[in-house]
Scaffold this motif. Sequence first.
Motif, PDB file in Angstrom:
ATOM      1  N   ALA A  61       0.834  -1.203   0.000  1.00  0.00           N
ATOM      2  CA  ALA A  61       0.000   0.000   0.000  1.00  0.00           C
ATOM      3  C   ALA A  61       0.868   1.251   0.000  1.00  0.00           C
ATOM      4  O   ALA A  61       1.776   1.401   0.814  1.00  0.00           O
ATOM      5  N   GLY A  62       0.584   2.136  -0.939  1.00  0.00           N
ATOM      6  CA  GLY A  62       1.313   3.386  -1.020  1.00  0.00           C
ATOM      7  C   GLY A  62       2.652   3.302  -1.708  1.00  0.00           C
ATOM      8  O   GLY A  62       3.337   4.319  -1.869  1.00  0.00           O
ATOM      9  N   CYS A  63       3.051   2.128  -2.125  1.00  0.00           N
ATOM     10  CA  CYS A  63       4.348   1.968  -2.801  1.00  0.00           C
ATOM     11  C   CYS A  63       4.233   2.424  -4.253  1.00  0.00           C
ATOM     12  O   CYS A  63       3.227   2.174  -4.918  1.00  0.00           O
ATOM     13  N   THR A  64       5.253   3.087  -4.731  1.00  0.00           N
ATOM     14  CA  THR A  64       5.284   3.544  -6.124  1.00  0.00           C
ATOM     15  C   THR A  64       5.780   2.457  -7.069  1.00  0.00           C
ATOM     16  O   THR A  64       5.854   2.668  -8.273  1.00  0.00           O
ATOM     17  N   HIS A  65       6.153   1.309  -6.499  1.00  0.00           N
ATOM     18  CA  HIS A  65       6.715   0.187  -7.266  1.00  0.00           C
ATOM     19  C   HIS A  65       8.044   0.566  -7.898  1.00  0.00           C
ATOM     20  O   HIS A  65       8.472  -0.048  -8.872  1.00  0.00           O
ATOM     21  N   LYS A  66       8.674   1.564  -7.317  1.00  0.00           N
ATOM     22  CA  LYS A  66      10.006   1.979  -7.740  1.00  0.00           C
ATOM     23  C   LYS A  66      10.857   2.167  -6.491  1.00  0.00           C
ATOM     24  O   LYS A  66      10.379   2.648  -5.474  1.00  0.00           O
ATOM     25  N   GLY A  67      12.110   1.782  -6.567  1.00  0.00           N
ATOM     26  CA  GLY A  67      13.000   1.952  -5.433  1.00  0.00           C
ATOM     27  C   GLY A  67      14.440   1.807  -5.855  1.00  0.00           C
ATOM     28  O   GLY A  67      14.752   1.627  -7.034  1.00  0.00           O
ATOM     29  N   LYS A  68      15.326   1.869  -4.875  1.00  0.00           N
ATOM     30  CA  LYS A  68      16.750   1.709  -5.125  1.00  0.00           C
ATOM     31  C   LYS A  68      17.370   0.927  -3.986  1.00  0.00           C
ATOM     32  O   LYS A  68      16.941   1.015  -2.839  1.00  0.00           O
ATOM     33  N   LEU A  69      18.393   0.161  -4.336  1.00  0.00           N
ATOM     34  CA  LEU A  69      19.210  -0.513  -3.343  1.00  0.00           C
ATOM     35  C   LEU A  69      20.622   0.037  -3.461  1.00  0.00           C
ATOM     36  O   LEU A  69      21.165   0.126  -4.561  1.00  0.00           O
TER      37      LEU A  69
END
Length: 704
Positions: free
Chosen positions: A615-623
């Motif tokens: 919920a609320g995740c943009t389905h984008k991220g970084k490691l």
Amino acid sequence: MEQTVLQRPEILAPAGNADMLRAAVFAGADAVYLGLDGYNARRSAGNFDPDALREAVCFCHARGVAVHVTLNTLVYAAELGGLADAVRAVAAAGADAVIVDDLATAQLVRSIAPGLRLHGSTQMSIHTAEGAKMLAKLGYSRAILARELSLAEIEAVVKASPIECEVFVHGAMCMSMSGQCMMSAFLGGRSGNRGACAGPCRLPFDATNGLRPGQPGKACHLSLKDMDLVPHMAQLKAAGVASIKIEGRLRTPEYAAAAVTACRAARAGQPYDEALLRDIFSRSGFSDAYLVGRNDGTMFGVRTEADAAATRAATPKARELFRRELERIPVHFCVSGGVEDGGIKLTAFDDNGSRVNVYSADEPQPAQKDPAPGIERALGKTGGTPFTCAGVEFACGEGGPGFLPGSAWNEMRREALDKLLQKRSEPAPLATKEITLPEYAEHEVGMIPQLAARFETAAQLPGAEYLAKLRYLILPIREADAVPQPLRCKTLLELPRAAFGTVEPDTMRRLAALEGSGFAGVVANNLAQFGYASPLPVFGGLGLNVTNPMSAAEYVCLGACGLLVQPETALTAMRAVAPRQKDGTPVPTAALCYGHLPLMLTRACPLRNVRTSCAGCTHKGKLRDRKGRDFPVRCSAPGSAGMRTVFNPVPLYMGDRLTEMPVDLAVAAFTLEPADRVEEVLTHLFHQQPFDGEFTRGLYYTNN
């Protein structure tokens, strides 16, 4: 191999070296899998040379244990001759099956040693019913399914599969789907697809994006706990799984024995020592998340000093599990001769027709009482051998067997069992055929390949002047409706590299609905898709891992009109990949000339290690790794069936060296870039200009 009737599912244990093999067999494994030097996915294991392999097969077959040999790495054209020799060595050893990844290996096995059974490696990314059906079509007898499947998905594949299905039940879980990981190759120059994974996913990676501002990330977002499905044994058995596999050829004999013992007990519906199984090796516990359809932070774990201390403490107890071998081979005894004959003949035989005779050293004396009960007790003492007494038959004259001291019967029993074990250990090589490897012409260099571009979304499409210069446009099939009608005649629809849940049937319905809509073809990324992608022209994509001309030719036979060469392939090896059709017409090959390479394709979500839900995740991220490099992460869809891709921080670029690429088509893969950046990169490519930022040549100039 002739062997006793096994319980199902078969318990398949790892044998990274001779000590582990002995431990697994003594603990009661039904089959073992091991590697032949040079061509398996665990090159750093002890492995076996041809002589050691023959000894291992004889040892196992004597005890009714099958041997599966791993030949499951990608190979290059220059290695095909050595691979053919490896197939001959496996056949000469009399092994039962080979675990195969590359279609070239499968073709060599079928041609050289048709008596060897083919098992499709988990490196083939088989995770759907259609994938199992394609393996059956190619002559495989077993599909080793991907680790990421839920119980319902396993049941569906097994039910529809025309061949056996094998599943991993215990051991390490890679973050990436097997066969779809290039992280070790591009970060450390050691290819997991070539058996040399360095395990960079076990190193610390912190989440730096995709989270609420200020929310700290946890380390090791790419390190999963070990799988443990032993508690679900009854469900797997009911699902019809033919074989349960224990991962761990790089571990210890004690680990193999503990896992085999637990699996044997669970298969029989009996309790087992869960603490010992955990303590002998875990990463702060186990996970059954994939099987039960859970995708959250409980999947992640690392090996701690406390785990290592638990292993040291548990090792002596685990060692007791294989101090004496399991008695499992039924042996029948027949006592003949006796007082009247002046001697005793003891015949020992098994259920597969092996038979030996031994004779008493002393003459039997008339017995004062019935000697049969004492003889049966003496012959029943088979401890310390793989045999268990299945009965004693007496075929003596009127005087009966007479009397011999117990020590004489014990000596005869030992001699008979030794001879029977030796007879069962006799080599049984498989027949082989001589073949001539096909000759393949190398692709010419010095010409500029045509350019194609792959886009993640239709919103990235550049202006008309750029599109006009591209031979093909490639977009995911989900973007089909967004492709303008005039562009469809040069657009290939890319099929998903992973199709868990309803993705495969949904894709099949989508393809049927798009028939006649003007698209130029589809890009298949899994063997399964060659079973349902027609009647559109089919091109082989990234997920197929094509690295040599023989595997390329196999895909052409399945209907491929062109093939993308696997990105870990050096340019020198790439020259020899191009196959030809039966009429001699060359089949086009392609290679990536630009793009943030997809290092991992994973069903587990790295960001769920810090998030409680999608919920609320943009389905984008970084490691972020230890060196401060940011690896973009993209999620195709939320939920258990969605897939996540971890991309390389810097793009591959070959625009200024296109003439050095020995392919017909150079593909620019756009994933993270907005439309204006797409146009900038295409401009560099069209004009063969140097790149305007940090980039990599990948492995194109390595000596692999």
